[in-house]
Design a protein around this motif. Sequence first.
Motif, PDB file in Angstrom:
ATOM      1  N   SER A 104       0.780  -1.147  -0.002  1.00 30.80           N
ATOM      2  CA  SER A 104      -0.023  -0.195   0.072  1.00 30.80           C
ATOM      3  C   SER A 104       0.969   1.314  -0.007  1.00 30.80           C
ATOM      4  O   SER A 104       0.577   2.238  -0.583  1.00 30.80           O
ATOM      5  CB  SER A 104      -1.149  -0.105   0.941  1.00 30.80           C
ATOM      6  N   ILE A 105       1.854   1.238   0.778  1.00 36.88           N
ATOM      7  CA  ILE A 105       2.977   2.321   0.844  1.00 36.88           C
ATOM      8  C   ILE A 105       3.368   2.490  -0.609  1.00 36.88           C
ATOM      9  O   ILE A 105       3.387   3.606  -1.181  1.00 36.88           O
ATOM     10  CB  ILE A 105       4.088   2.034   1.675  1.00 36.88           C
ATOM     11  N   ALA A 106       3.866   1.639  -1.181  1.00 39.10           N
ATOM     12  CA  ALA A 106       4.102   1.629  -2.741  1.00 39.10           C
ATOM     13  C   ALA A 106       3.266   2.163  -3.579  1.00 39.10           C
ATOM     14  O   ALA A 106       3.527   3.248  -4.530  1.00 39.10           O
ATOM     15  CB  ALA A 106       4.630   0.263  -3.253  1.00 39.10           C
ATOM     16  N   ILE A 107       1.847   1.698  -3.397  1.00 37.44           N
ATOM     17  CA  ILE A 107       0.890   2.069  -4.483  1.00 37.44           C
ATOM     18  C   ILE A 107       0.727   3.457  -4.237  1.00 37.44           C
ATOM     19  O   ILE A 107       0.354   4.292  -5.107  1.00 37.44           O
ATOM     20  CB  ILE A 107      -0.411   1.220  -4.049  1.00 37.44           C
ATOM     21  N   GLY A 108       0.521   3.993  -2.905  1.00 33.48           N
ATOM     22  CA  GLY A 108       0.504   5.274  -2.558  1.00 33.48           C
ATOM     23  C   GLY A 108       1.245   6.474  -3.084  1.00 33.48           C
ATOM     24  O   GLY A 108       0.991   7.167  -3.722  1.00 33.48           O
ATOM     25  N   LEU A 109       2.434   5.872  -2.928  1.00 34.41           N
ATOM     26  CA  LEU A 109       3.684   7.021  -3.410  1.00 34.41           C
ATOM     27  C   LEU A 109       3.632   7.093  -5.099  1.00 34.41           C
ATOM     28  O   LEU A 109       3.709   8.146  -5.526  1.00 34.41           O
ATOM     29  CB  LEU A 109       4.981   6.315  -2.995  1.00 34.41           C
ATOM     30  N   ILE A 110       3.445   5.902  -5.620  1.00 31.99           N
ATOM     31  CA  ILE A 110       3.409   5.952  -7.063  1.00 31.99           C
ATOM     32  C   ILE A 110       2.118   6.830  -7.487  1.00 31.99           C
ATOM     33  O   ILE A 110       2.264   7.778  -8.455  1.00 31.99           O
ATOM     34  CB  ILE A 110       3.304   4.230  -7.601  1.00 31.99           C
ATOM     35  N   ALA A 111       1.260   6.493  -7.000  1.00 32.10           N
ATOM     36  CA  ALA A 111      -0.263   7.046  -7.331  1.00 32.10           C
ATOM     37  C   ALA A 111      -0.088   8.626  -7.184  1.00 32.10           C
ATOM     38  O   ALA A 111      -0.433   9.463  -7.883  1.00 32.10           O
ATOM     39  CB  ALA A 111      -1.336   6.561  -6.482  1.00 32.10           C
ATOM     40  N   GLY A 112       0.554   9.195  -5.688  1.00 39.04           N
ATOM     41  CA  GLY A 112       0.656  10.522  -5.616  1.00 39.04           C
ATOM     42  C   GLY A 112       1.534  11.255  -6.486  1.00 39.04           C
ATOM     43  O   GLY A 112       1.034  12.335  -7.059  1.00 39.04           O
TER      44      GLY A 112
END
Length: 442
Positions: free
Chosen positions: A291-299
Amino acid sequence: MPDGFSAGDTAFVFICAALVMVMTPGLAFFYGGMVRVKSTLNMLVMSFISLAIVTVLWVLYGYTLAFGPDAGAGLIGNLDYLGMRGIDLNALTGTIPVTAFAAFQLMFAIITPALISGAIADRAKFAAWSLFVALWVTIVYFPVAHWVFFFDGGNGGWLGDRNGVIDFAGGTAVHINAGAAGLALALVLGKRIGFKKDPMRPHSLPLVMLGSGLLWFGWFGFNAGSALAANGVAGMAFVNTQVATAAAVLGWLAYEKIKHGAFTTLGAASGAVAGLVAITPACGSVSPLGSIAIGLIAGAACAAAISLKYKFGFDDSLDVVGVHLVGGVIGSLLIGLFATGHVGQTASGLFYGGGFDQLGKQALGVVVVLVYSFVLSWLLGTAIQKTIGFRVSEEVEVSGIDQAEHAESAYDFTAVGASLARAVSAPAAVPASTEKTEVEAR
């Protein structure tokens, strides 16, 4: 109640349904603060009208088209529950009554067309928008919800149940669906007067922050509630929602600082929404680290994507494409990389030994929903534009859509102006003590 019924799960889902309902007013505030003063009320009511229209259509035929027994090939539900008649009040979906499930899914149907409205802010006739909402949920949302959300042991929707596309809470059915429709309508209605020339800054960043906060709050119901039970999967979806959203705020702000040299409140609010969008399809299949990876990428990616409208010349007023379409695509595809196979789904992504199989399935879901929604939305928007007219006149757009369409304004500056005028014209009162001091000084 029948065997298998859980009062705790039912109460949990009802609470989550109420949380999802709050997201639509939250969206109204989020969008309402981002437009100029003269369009504030129009933006608010474009979201609120979805609550009214979609609720009625859901009862009449929406529920049966989305979740009625499959009419064939996983494309649409049949008409067994037309008017929501024939529903057994003792029937269960998992451990909750079917009626609780229907109420929960109704809230998803409501907010999805409301998301589209941000793409055409400042320039759409309210009656035309209302007609579009009714037609769009009928022709686009209800079928797509059946494809993605209806499960019946391999005889349900053709994307989710029959082909294994993972969408835990609506990355394809809600966000890609709405984002593609927003792009189509932005192209149909054309650019706002003064696009890329006049400043079109948000008139109230506090409203934007309030709206994003309400969306973040309600999104726990959106995602955790999609487990349809108060269990470990719901708990992980809740945690993943918080983690990805927080990471996306950081990702957006970092990109913004590097690119533009400042951390903005609008960026923080938009980053939160981008993270919420991206984790929606994945929250039931990834770990908190994923989720951290997904959030950073999406942001970071969504922050970069909002500039596409200037590069390609389409006027997506409030960045529905950059946040919801791009965020939905990112979240849906990254399932194919980060799915652990040990949360609520058994499928594993590439990084967990699953190869490219799940990534291919996710790409199928993304492409199908994006193309279907874009094409149908463009056709609907074009038909409305050529018949009753979708875009307001140039005079109305310049003077303000609130007064023309709703005969109201968001803020009454008349009283403020009158008070200021009186204050300027009236002589200032001099306190007695001050007067005495001045006389003695002379």
